[in-house]
Design an enzyme around this catalytic site. Structure first.
Site, PDB file in Angstrom:
ATOM      1  N   PRO A 195      10.606 -30.010   8.526  1.00  0.00           N
ATOM      2  CA  PRO A 195      10.144 -29.337   9.733  1.00  0.00           C
ATOM      3  C   PRO A 195      11.048 -29.538  10.935  1.00  0.00           C
ATOM      4  O   PRO A 195      11.637 -30.599  11.133  1.00  0.00           O
ATOM      5  CB  PRO A 195       8.762 -29.964   9.986  1.00  0.00           C
ATOM      6  CG  PRO A 195       8.777 -31.260   9.266  1.00  0.00           C
ATOM      7  CD  PRO A 195       9.676 -31.065   8.087  1.00  0.00           C
ATOM      8  N   ASN A 196      11.140 -28.486  11.703  1.00  0.00           N
ATOM      9  CA  ASN A 196      11.864 -28.407  12.971  1.00  0.00           C
ATOM     10  C   ASN A 196      13.372 -28.380  12.830  1.00  0.00           C
ATOM     11  O   ASN A 196      14.074 -28.205  13.819  1.00  0.00           O
ATOM     12  CB  ASN A 196      11.435 -29.528  13.938  1.00  0.00           C
ATOM     13  CG  ASN A 196       9.975 -29.423  14.289  1.00  0.00           C
ATOM     14  OD1 ASN A 196       9.507 -28.353  14.662  1.00  0.00           O
ATOM     15  ND2 ASN A 196       9.248 -30.509  14.151  1.00  0.00           N
TER      16      ASN A 196
ATOM     17  N   ARG B 116      17.038 -27.802  19.881  1.00  0.00           N
ATOM     18  CA  ARG B 116      16.008 -28.843  20.010  1.00  0.00           C
ATOM     19  C   ARG B 116      16.668 -30.193  20.255  1.00  0.00           C
ATOM     20  O   ARG B 116      17.432 -30.674  19.437  1.00  0.00           O
ATOM     21  CB  ARG B 116      15.175 -28.899  18.730  1.00  0.00           C
ATOM     22  CG  ARG B 116      14.173 -30.033  18.718  1.00  0.00           C
ATOM     23  CD  ARG B 116      13.408 -30.079  17.391  1.00  0.00           C
ATOM     24  NE  ARG B 116      12.578 -31.259  17.363  1.00  0.00           N
ATOM     25  CZ  ARG B 116      12.683 -32.228  16.469  1.00  0.00           C
ATOM     26  NH1 ARG B 116      13.569 -32.140  15.506  1.00  0.00           N
ATOM     27  NH2 ARG B 116      11.896 -33.271  16.513  1.00  0.00           N
TER      28      ARG B 116
ATOM     29  N   TYR C 143      20.166 -34.554  18.478  1.00  0.00           N
ATOM     30  CA  TYR C 143      20.568 -33.867  17.254  1.00  0.00           C
ATOM     31  C   TYR C 143      21.862 -33.071  17.379  1.00  0.00           C
ATOM     32  O   TYR C 143      22.358 -32.556  16.379  1.00  0.00           O
ATOM     33  CB  TYR C 143      19.437 -32.942  16.786  1.00  0.00           C
ATOM     34  CG  TYR C 143      18.166 -33.691  16.513  1.00  0.00           C
ATOM     35  CD1 TYR C 143      18.066 -34.561  15.431  1.00  0.00           C
ATOM     36  CD2 TYR C 143      17.056 -33.554  17.340  1.00  0.00           C
ATOM     37  CE1 TYR C 143      16.895 -35.266  15.170  1.00  0.00           C
ATOM     38  CE2 TYR C 143      15.886 -34.250  17.095  1.00  0.00           C
ATOM     39  CZ  TYR C 143      15.815 -35.103  16.018  1.00  0.00           C
ATOM     40  OH  TYR C 143      14.664 -35.803  15.766  1.00  0.00           O
TER      41      TYR C 143
ATOM     42  N   ASN D  92      16.734 -33.909   3.768  1.00  0.00           N
ATOM     43  CA  ASN D  92      16.411 -34.316   5.127  1.00  0.00           C
ATOM     44  C   ASN D  92      14.981 -33.839   5.345  1.00  0.00           C
ATOM     45  O   ASN D  92      14.743 -32.697   5.738  1.00  0.00           O
ATOM     46  CB  ASN D  92      17.361 -33.689   6.148  1.00  0.00           C
ATOM     47  CG  ASN D  92      17.077 -34.157   7.562  1.00  0.00           C
ATOM     48  OD1 ASN D  92      16.023 -34.712   7.838  1.00  0.00           O
ATOM     49  ND2 ASN D  92      18.007 -33.915   8.465  1.00  0.00           N
TER      50      ASN D  92
ATOM     51  N   ALA E  61      10.372 -35.182   9.799  1.00  0.00           N
ATOM     52  CA  ALA E  61       9.148 -35.963  10.054  1.00  0.00           C
ATOM     53  C   ALA E  61       8.396 -36.306   8.771  1.00  0.00           C
ATOM     54  O   ALA E  61       7.726 -37.341   8.698  1.00  0.00           O
ATOM     55  CB  ALA E  61       8.239 -35.214  11.015  1.00  0.00           C
TER      56      ALA E  61
ATOM     57  N   HIS F  37       8.522 -39.812   7.075  1.00  0.00           N
ATOM     58  CA  HIS F  37       7.692 -40.915   7.555  1.00  0.00           C
ATOM     59  C   HIS F  37       6.200 -40.723   7.290  1.00  0.00           C
ATOM     60  O   HIS F  37       5.407 -41.607   7.592  1.00  0.00           O
ATOM     61  CB  HIS F  37       7.917 -41.099   9.061  1.00  0.00           C
ATOM     62  CG  HIS F  37       9.347 -40.928   9.453  1.00  0.00           C
ATOM     63  ND1 HIS F  37      10.336 -41.827   9.101  1.00  0.00           N
ATOM     64  CD2 HIS F  37       9.967 -39.947  10.146  1.00  0.00           C
ATOM     65  CE1 HIS F  37      11.501 -41.399   9.567  1.00  0.00           C
ATOM     66  NE2 HIS F  37      11.290 -40.266  10.200  1.00  0.00           N
TER      67      HIS F  37
ATOM     68  N   GLU G  81      18.894 -39.313   0.652  1.00  0.00           N
ATOM     69  CA  GLU G  81      18.115 -39.057   1.867  1.00  0.00           C
ATOM     70  C   GLU G  81      19.083 -38.996   3.050  1.00  0.00           C
ATOM     71  O   GLU G  81      19.942 -39.859   3.195  1.00  0.00           O
ATOM     72  CB  GLU G  81      17.123 -40.204   2.048  1.00  0.00           C
ATOM     73  CG  GLU G  81      16.268 -40.124   3.279  1.00  0.00           C
ATOM     74  CD  GLU G  81      15.345 -41.337   3.414  1.00  0.00           C
ATOM     75  OE1 GLU G  81      14.828 -41.532   4.525  1.00  0.00           O
ATOM     76  OE2 GLU G  81      15.139 -42.088   2.432  1.00  0.00           O
TER      77      GLU G  81
ATOM     78  N   HIS H 223      19.502 -38.285   7.384  1.00  0.00           N
ATOM     79  CA  HIS H 223      18.953 -38.119   8.734  1.00  0.00           C
ATOM     80  C   HIS H 223      20.112 -37.927   9.691  1.00  0.00           C
ATOM     81  O   HIS H 223      21.096 -38.683   9.643  1.00  0.00           O
ATOM     82  CB  HIS H 223      18.138 -39.351   9.159  1.00  0.00           C
ATOM     83  CG  HIS H 223      17.003 -39.609   8.247  1.00  0.00           C
ATOM     84  ND1 HIS H 223      15.846 -38.865   8.285  1.00  0.00           N
ATOM     85  CD2 HIS H 223      16.859 -40.492   7.233  1.00  0.00           C
ATOM     86  CE1 HIS H 223      15.036 -39.297   7.333  1.00  0.00           C
ATOM     87  NE2 HIS H 223      15.638 -40.278   6.684  1.00  0.00           N
TER      88      HIS H 223
ATOM     89  N   ARG I 228      15.524 -45.491  16.995  1.00  0.00           N
ATOM     90  CA  ARG I 228      14.528 -44.642  17.642  1.00  0.00           C
ATOM     91  C   ARG I 228      13.154 -45.296  17.573  1.00  0.00           C
ATOM     92  O   ARG I 228      13.033 -46.498  17.380  1.00  0.00           O
ATOM     93  CB  ARG I 228      14.559 -43.257  16.993  1.00  0.00           C
ATOM     94  CG  ARG I 228      15.944 -42.603  17.209  1.00  0.00           C
ATOM     95  CD  ARG I 228      16.034 -41.198  16.742  1.00  0.00           C
ATOM     96  NE  ARG I 228      15.075 -40.363  17.461  1.00  0.00           N
ATOM     97  CZ  ARG I 228      14.687 -39.175  17.018  1.00  0.00           C
ATOM     98  NH1 ARG I 228      15.163 -38.694  15.896  1.00  0.00           N
ATOM     99  NH2 ARG I 228      13.818 -38.464  17.705  1.00  0.00           N
TER     100      ARG I 228
END
Length: 153
Positions: free
Chosen positions: A13-14, A21, A26, A77, A80, A83, A101, A103, A110
């Protein structure tokens, strides 16, 4: 002619909002930019890729199930969902293929809730904080496992 291993590159998502964003976190690179670069790198590494993104957990699970057996490896990736999603984790765990994985940001620098991943214990590797290059590193790691090294004659 030998077939090239298929690597599924899945985005959560996103990530469709990359470039606009929170560019201070990012960057300005878009997901389309990342996809274009992944296609070039995959070609150079002897891989084929299937690149997908969804904002919906169930759709990501369906993508994983659809690619199960066809994909020789996964670059994920999950954003959210990294997590929060046991469903994404379980779908990936049901695949008999290595997972890397990825990120874009350093999740460990963070918020504390980002420090836990439901994917890392089933991953071959976790690449965090390298920005878009993380996808290239992930493809390279998978190519080292999936593409036979040339033989010397």
């Amino acid at each position: 002619m030998t077939s090239r291993p298929l690597v599924a590159v899945l985005n959560g998502p996103n990530l469709n909002l990359l470039g606009t964003r929170q560019p201070e976190i990012y960057g300005r690179t878009t997901l389309a930019d990342i996809e274009r670069r992944c296609r070039v790198v995959a070609q150079e590494l002897g891989l084929d890729i299937e690149f997908r993104q969804s904002n919906h957990e169930g759709v990501l699970v369906e993508h994983i199930q659809e690619l199960r057996g066809a994909a020789a490896g996964f670059v994920v990736n999950a954003a959210a969902y990294t997590h929060t999603s046991v469903a994404v984790r379980d779908a990936l765990a049901a695949c008999d293929a290595p997972l890397v994985e990825v990120h874009l940001s350093n999740v460990y620098a963070r918020e504390p809730f980002r420090h836990h991943s439901y994917l890392s214990d089933i991953a071959l590797a976790v690449i965090t904080g390298c920005g878009p290059l993380g996808y290239e590193f992930a493809l390279s790691a998978l190519a080292h496992r999936l593409v036979p090294a040339p033989t010397l004659s």
